[in-house]
Scaffold this motif. Structure first.
Motif, PDB file in Angstrom:
ATOM      1  N   GLU A  20       0.824  -1.221   0.000  1.00 38.29           N
ATOM      2  CA  GLU A  20       0.000   0.000   0.000  1.00 38.29           C
ATOM      3  C   GLU A  20       0.857   1.270   0.000  1.00 38.29           C
ATOM      4  O   GLU A  20       0.329   2.376   0.062  1.00 38.29           O
ATOM      5  CB  GLU A  20      -0.929   0.024   1.226  1.00 38.29           C
ATOM      6  CG  GLU A  20      -2.098  -0.937   1.140  1.00 38.29           C
ATOM      7  CD  GLU A  20      -1.684  -2.374   1.457  1.00 38.29           C
ATOM      8  OE1 GLU A  20      -0.891  -2.564   2.400  1.00 38.29           O
ATOM      9  OE2 GLU A  20      -2.127  -3.289   0.749  1.00 38.29           O
ATOM     10  N   GLY A  21       2.182   1.105  -0.012  1.00 42.73           N
ATOM     11  CA  GLY A  21       3.077   2.253  -0.016  1.00 42.73           C
ATOM     12  C   GLY A  21       3.356   2.811   1.372  1.00 42.73           C
ATOM     13  O   GLY A  21       3.996   3.845   1.506  1.00 42.73           O
ATOM     14  N   GLU A  94      13.554  -3.672  -0.236  1.00 41.93           N
ATOM     15  CA  GLU A  94      12.324  -4.311  -0.701  1.00 41.93           C
ATOM     16  C   GLU A  94      12.056  -5.554   0.135  1.00 41.93           C
ATOM     17  O   GLU A  94      12.986  -6.305   0.464  1.00 41.93           O
ATOM     18  CB  GLU A  94      12.462  -4.713  -2.171  1.00 41.93           C
ATOM     19  CG  GLU A  94      12.583  -3.528  -3.093  1.00 41.93           C
ATOM     20  CD  GLU A  94      12.827  -3.938  -4.542  1.00 41.93           C
ATOM     21  OE1 GLU A  94      13.102  -5.127  -4.812  1.00 41.93           O
ATOM     22  OE2 GLU A  94      12.755  -3.038  -5.401  1.00 41.93           O
ATOM     23  N   LEU A  95      10.784  -5.756   0.470  1.00 42.60           N
ATOM     24  CA  LEU A  95      10.370  -6.966   1.176  1.00 42.60           C
ATOM     25  C   LEU A  95      10.513  -8.160   0.238  1.00 42.60           C
ATOM     26  O   LEU A  95      10.058  -8.102  -0.911  1.00 42.60           O
ATOM     27  CB  LEU A  95       8.910  -6.856   1.611  1.00 42.60           C
ATOM     28  CG  LEU A  95       8.595  -5.910   2.753  1.00 42.60           C
ATOM     29  CD1 LEU A  95       7.090  -5.660   2.832  1.00 42.60           C
ATOM     30  CD2 LEU A  95       9.125  -6.474   4.067  1.00 42.60           C
ATOM     31  N   LYS A  96      11.104  -9.240   0.723  1.00 40.86           N
ATOM     32  CA  LYS A  96      11.175 -10.461  -0.088  1.00 40.86           C
ATOM     33  C   LYS A  96       9.822 -11.157  -0.097  1.00 40.86           C
ATOM     34  O   LYS A  96       9.457 -11.772  -1.091  1.00 40.86           O
ATOM     35  CB  LYS A  96      12.283 -11.370   0.425  1.00 40.86           C
ATOM     36  CG  LYS A  96      13.668 -10.792   0.150  1.00 40.86           C
ATOM     37  CD  LYS A  96      14.758 -11.751   0.544  1.00 40.86           C
ATOM     38  CE  LYS A  96      16.128 -11.165   0.232  1.00 40.86           C
ATOM     39  NZ  LYS A  96      17.196 -12.080   0.658  1.00 40.86           N
ATOM     40  N   THR A 116       2.854   3.114   8.312  1.00 39.93           N
ATOM     41  CA  THR A 116       2.378   4.497   8.325  1.00 39.93           C
ATOM     42  C   THR A 116       2.631   5.138   6.966  1.00 39.93           C
ATOM     43  O   THR A 116       3.659   4.880   6.343  1.00 39.93           O
ATOM     44  CB  THR A 116       3.133   5.300   9.418  1.00 39.93           C
ATOM     45  OG1 THR A 116       3.032   4.595  10.656  1.00 39.93           O
ATOM     46  CG2 THR A 116       2.554   6.678   9.597  1.00 39.93           C
ATOM     47  N   SER A 117       1.723   6.004   6.549  1.00 40.85           N
ATOM     48  CA  SER A 117       1.903   6.675   5.256  1.00 40.85           C
ATOM     49  C   SER A 117       2.943   7.791   5.358  1.00 40.85           C
ATOM     50  O   SER A 117       3.139   8.390   6.415  1.00 40.85           O
ATOM     51  CB  SER A 117       0.572   7.256   4.771  1.00 40.85           C
ATOM     52  OG  SER A 117       0.244   8.418   5.499  1.00 40.85           O
ATOM     53  N   GLY A 153      10.117  14.874  -0.612  1.00 36.83           N
ATOM     54  CA  GLY A 153       9.460  14.053  -1.630  1.00 36.83           C
ATOM     55  C   GLY A 153      10.153  12.722  -1.862  1.00 36.83           C
ATOM     56  O   GLY A 153       9.862  12.041  -2.840  1.00 36.83           O
ATOM     57  N   ILE A 154      11.031  12.330  -0.966  1.00 34.40           N
ATOM     58  CA  ILE A 154      11.848  11.143  -1.186  1.00 34.40           C
ATOM     59  C   ILE A 154      11.010   9.877  -1.404  1.00 34.40           C
ATOM     60  O   ILE A 154      11.333   9.063  -2.247  1.00 34.40           O
ATOM     61  CB  ILE A 154      12.870  10.938  -0.061  1.00 34.40           C
ATOM     62  CG1 ILE A 154      13.924   9.955  -0.512  1.00 34.40           C
ATOM     63  CG2 ILE A 154      12.221  10.497   1.225  1.00 34.40           C
ATOM     64  CD1 ILE A 154      15.205  10.075   0.223  1.00 34.40           C
ATOM     65  N   VAL A 155       9.950   9.703  -0.678  1.00 34.42           N
ATOM     66  CA  VAL A 155       9.126   8.506  -0.826  1.00 34.42           C
ATOM     67  C   VAL A 155       8.144   8.680  -1.974  1.00 34.42           C
ATOM     68  O   VAL A 155       7.780   7.720  -2.643  1.00 34.42           O
ATOM     69  CB  VAL A 155       8.406   8.161   0.497  1.00 34.42           C
ATOM     70  CG1 VAL A 155       7.417   7.046   0.316  1.00 34.42           C
ATOM     71  CG2 VAL A 155       9.448   7.778   1.540  1.00 34.42           C
ATOM     72  N   ASP A 156       7.749   9.911  -2.250  1.00 35.28           N
ATOM     73  CA  ASP A 156       6.793  10.177  -3.315  1.00 35.28           C
ATOM     74  C   ASP A 156       7.443  10.136  -4.701  1.00 35.28           C
ATOM     75  O   ASP A 156       6.753  10.107  -5.700  1.00 35.28           O
ATOM     76  CB  ASP A 156       6.146  11.552  -3.131  1.00 35.28           C
ATOM     77  CG  ASP A 156       5.436  11.674  -1.798  1.00 35.28           C
ATOM     78  OD1 ASP A 156       5.460  12.784  -1.241  1.00 35.28           O
ATOM     79  OD2 ASP A 156       4.883  10.669  -1.309  1.00 35.28           O
ATOM     80  N   MET A 157       8.776  10.166  -4.733  1.00 39.62           N
ATOM     81  CA  MET A 157       9.480  10.243  -6.018  1.00 39.62           C
ATOM     82  C   MET A 157       9.274   8.979  -6.831  1.00 39.62           C
ATOM     83  O   MET A 157       9.358   7.882  -6.301  1.00 39.62           O
ATOM     84  CB  MET A 157      10.983  10.448  -5.769  1.00 39.62           C
ATOM     85  CG  MET A 157      11.313  11.783  -5.181  1.00 39.62           C
ATOM     86  SD  MET A 157      13.057  12.102  -4.812  1.00 39.62           S
ATOM     87  CE  MET A 157      13.924  10.655  -5.233  1.00 39.62           C
TER      88      MET A 157
END
Length: 159
Positions: A20-21, A94-96, A116-117, A153-157
């Motif tokens: 879900e990001g 990344e989650l395996k 958390t978002s 914006g690091i996660v939104d990039m």
């Protein structure tokens, strides 16, 4: 002989997103920043790569099996009142197993892990200084506040 000044240490913080990001955060306990929310992570060990550190710390703290992907940010974090100084390296992983959930494996260091978002984290950082019960539960660890301030914006990039 003059006393040696404290030296900066290297911390590695791990950004892990679910399908879900949302980002996994834990509430710190028993160390500097106790009671604040932080990413999984810890100290870089001698001879260790920051990718290996990110994967190791995530596994030790949350039980999540991850693959380090990219160094995305660096912050300069001075805990003036404690006489501590960290250079924090932020590594995306990344989650395996995309459906894996974090576990509390070090209860003396973490009260619990939550997804958390990024939008919520930005809001928490914006209200960090407000002295109200509404925001007191959502205080962020200094490296997280610095990350959001310096790289909003690091996660939104996009990739």
């Amino acid at each position: 002989m003059a006393a040696t000044a404290p030296q900066p240490r290297v911390g590695v913080a791990v950004i892990i997103q679910n399908t879900e990001g949302e980002i996994v955060l834990g509430k710190r306990r028993g160390s500097h920043g106790s009671g604040t929310w932080a990413l999984p992570g810890g100290h870089l060990e001698f001879g260790e790569t920051y990718f290996a550190c990110a994967e190791r710390e995530t596994r030790e703290e949350t039980g999540l099996d991850v693959k380090a992907v990219k160094l995305v940010a660096v912050t300069n974090d001075v805990f003036q009142e404690l006489g501590k100084h960290y250079i924090t390296l932020f590594v995306t992983c990344e989650l395996k197993d995309l459906h894996a959930e974090p576990k509390i494996l070090e209860p003396e260091k973490c009260e619990g892990w939550h997804w958390t978002s990024w939008a919520d984290l930005k809001q928490w950082a914006e209200h960090h200084e407000i002295e109200s019960s509404e925001w007191a539960e959502n205080r962020l660890f200094l490296p997280m506040r610095n990350l959001i301030k310096e790289y909003p914006g690091i996660v939104d990039m996009p990739e």
